[in-house]
Design a protein around this motif. Structure first.
Motif, mmCIF file in Angstrom:
data_model
loop_
_atom_site.group_PDB
_atom_site.id
_atom_site.type_symbol
_atom_site.label_atom_id
_atom_site.label_comp_id
_atom_site.label_asym_id
_atom_site.label_seq_id
_atom_site.Cartn_x
_atom_site.Cartn_y
_atom_site.Cartn_z
ATOM 1 N N ALA A 1 59.339 10.969 0.465
ATOM 2 C CA ALA A 1 59.255 10.101 -0.710
ATOM 3 C C ALA A 1 59.079 8.635 -0.344
ATOM 4 O O ALA A 1 58.274 7.924 -0.966
ATOM 5 N N PHE A 2 59.810 8.165 0.674
ATOM 6 C CA PHE A 2 59.808 6.733 0.968
ATOM 7 C C PHE A 2 58.861 6.357 2.111
ATOM 8 O O PHE A 2 58.231 5.295 2.055
ATOM 9 N N ALA A 3 58.751 7.205 3.133
ATOM 10 C CA ALA A 3 57.869 6.870 4.251
ATOM 11 C C ALA A 3 56.420 7.256 3.954
ATOM 12 O O ALA A 3 55.495 6.467 4.177
ATOM 13 N N LEU B 1 55.047 10.335 -1.013
ATOM 14 C CA LEU B 1 54.571 11.575 -1.636
ATOM 15 C C LEU B 1 55.034 11.625 -3.092
ATOM 16 O O LEU B 1 56.222 11.450 -3.368
ATOM 17 N N PRO B 2 54.145 11.847 -4.031
ATOM 18 C CA PRO B 2 54.539 11.914 -5.446
ATOM 19 C C PRO B 2 55.502 13.072 -5.713
ATOM 20 O O PRO B 2 55.639 14.007 -4.910
ATOM 21 N N ALA B 3 56.163 13.010 -6.874
ATOM 22 C CA ALA B 3 57.208 13.986 -7.187
ATOM 23 C C ALA B 3 56.645 15.390 -7.361
ATOM 24 O O ALA B 3 57.272 16.376 -6.938
ATOM 25 N N MET C 1 43.974 12.346 -6.460
ATOM 26 C CA MET C 1 44.539 13.339 -5.551
ATOM 27 C C MET C 1 45.216 12.630 -4.387
ATOM 28 O O MET C 1 44.695 11.652 -3.853
ATOM 29 N N TYR C 2 46.387 13.121 -4.011
ATOM 30 C CA TYR C 2 47.159 12.472 -2.946
ATOM 31 C C TYR C 2 46.475 12.652 -1.596
ATOM 32 O O TYR C 2 46.080 13.764 -1.225
ATOM 33 N N GLN C 3 46.346 11.556 -0.856
ATOM 34 C CA GLN C 3 45.812 11.575 0.493
ATOM 35 C C GLN C 3 46.950 11.293 1.471
ATOM 36 O O GLN C 3 47.620 10.268 1.366
ATOM 37 N N GLN C 4 47.155 12.207 2.397
ATOM 38 C CA GLN C 4 48.264 12.070 3.338
ATOM 39 C C GLN C 4 48.061 10.865 4.250
ATOM 40 O O GLN C 4 46.973 10.638 4.780
#
Length: 241
Positions: free
Chosen positions: A54-56, A59-61, A1-4
Motif C-alpha cells: 500500500a505505501f511502498a 497498490l490500490p485497494a 490500469m495499475y502499472q507495477q
C-alpha cells in the motif's frame, strides 16, 4: 490500469527487492525466533505485505484485496487440501496395517538407515513432488521416515531438503505454468532453463541429506555401502519348467 513500480525505494532495484522480501522474513522470524503460532505468524507476514504494497508500491485497494483473496484461496485449494488428504492417506495406511508393508519394502533394500532415507526422501519424494506437489512429498516422506525410526525433527528436516531438487516441477509442472502466465514468457523456455538449474541443485541434495543424517562420515560410509550393493551378485533365476 495499475502499472507495477519496479524500484519504488530510492530508485534502487536491490533495495526495493530487499524491502519486498521483508514479509517472508517477518514470517520466518515469527515462526523460528519468536515461536509464535502459525496463524499468528501468517497474520504478521500478511500485515507486513499489505503495508509494503500500500505505501511502498502504492497498490490500490481493489487489486490489494483481490490478491489477498486469491492467495487465501490458492493456499486452501489445492495446497492445504492436498496436505490434509496426504495425512489422511497416511493414517488410513497405518490403520489398515499397510504402512508396515511400506516399511518392510524400504527396509528390504538395505539395513543402512542412510540408504533408506536416500531412497525414500530423494527418489520416492521426487516422484511424489512430480505427481502431487504442494507439500504432499514432505508430509508423506516424513511419515515414512518416522516409521523407519528417524526422530521427528530429523525426519522433517530430511524431507524438506530432499524436496528442494524437484520442487520447480512440482504437481505436473504447475510452478512453471504459473511463472509463464505471470511473466508472460513461453513455458517451454522457462522449463528448459529451470531444468538445467534444478539438475545442479539435485546433484548436491543427496549429500546434504547424508550430512544431516550422519555428518561427513555418513557421506563416505553411504557411498561405500552403495558400492557394495551395486557389486552384489544377483540371484540366479531358476530355469523354466
Amino acid at each position: 490500469m495499475y502499472q507495477q513500480i519496479l524500484a519504488p525505494i530510492g530508485g534502487s532495484l536491490a533495495l526495493s527487492a530487499a524491502v519486498a522480501s521483508s514479509p517472508l522474513i517477518v514470517l520466518l522470524v515469527s515462526l523460528g525466533v519468536l515461536r509464535l503460532r502459525a496463524d499468528v505468524a501468517a497474520a504478521c507476514g500478511l500485515l507486513a505485505a499489505v503495508l509494503i504494497a500500500a505505501f511502498a508500491y502504492r497498490l490500490p485497494a481493489t487489486p490489494l484485496l483481490s490478491g489477498i483473496a486469491q492467495g487465501a484461496a490458492f493456499g486452501i485449494f489445492p495446497i492445504a487440501w492436498i496436505m490434509v488428504n496426504a495425512v489422511w492417506v497416511n493414517r488410513l495406511l497405518d490403520a489398515s496395517g499397510l504402512l508396515s508393508v511400506v516399511r518392510r519394502t524400504f527396509t528390504s533394500l538395505s539395513d543402512d538407515r542412510r540408504v533408506q532415507a536416500l531412497v525414500v526422501a530423494f527418489y520416492f519424494g521426487a516422484l511424489l513432488e512430480a505427481t502431487a506437489g504442494f507439500g504432499a512429498p514432505v508430509v508423506v516422506v516424513a511419515a515414512i521416515l518416522l516409521a523407519l525410526g528417524l526422530a521427528p525433527i530429523r525426519a522433517a528436516t530430511v524431507a524438506m531438503f530432499a524436496d528442494a531438487g524437484g520442487a520447480a516441477f512440482g504437481s505436473m509442472g504447475t510452478p512453471i505454468a504459473a511463472l509463464a502466465k505471470a511473466a508472460s514468457l513461453p513455458a517451454e523456455e522457462l522449463g528448459r532453463m529451470t531444468g538445467r538449474q534444478s539438475a545442479v541443485v539435485a546433484l548436491f541434495v543427496p549429500f546434504v541429506i547424508l550430512l544431516v543424517l550422519d555428518g561427513r562420515r555418513g557421506v563416505h560410509r553411504t557411498i561405500s555401502t552403495l558400492h557394495r550393493v551395486r557389486r552384489r551378485p544377483h540371484c540366479a533365476r531358476s530355469p523354466p519348467t
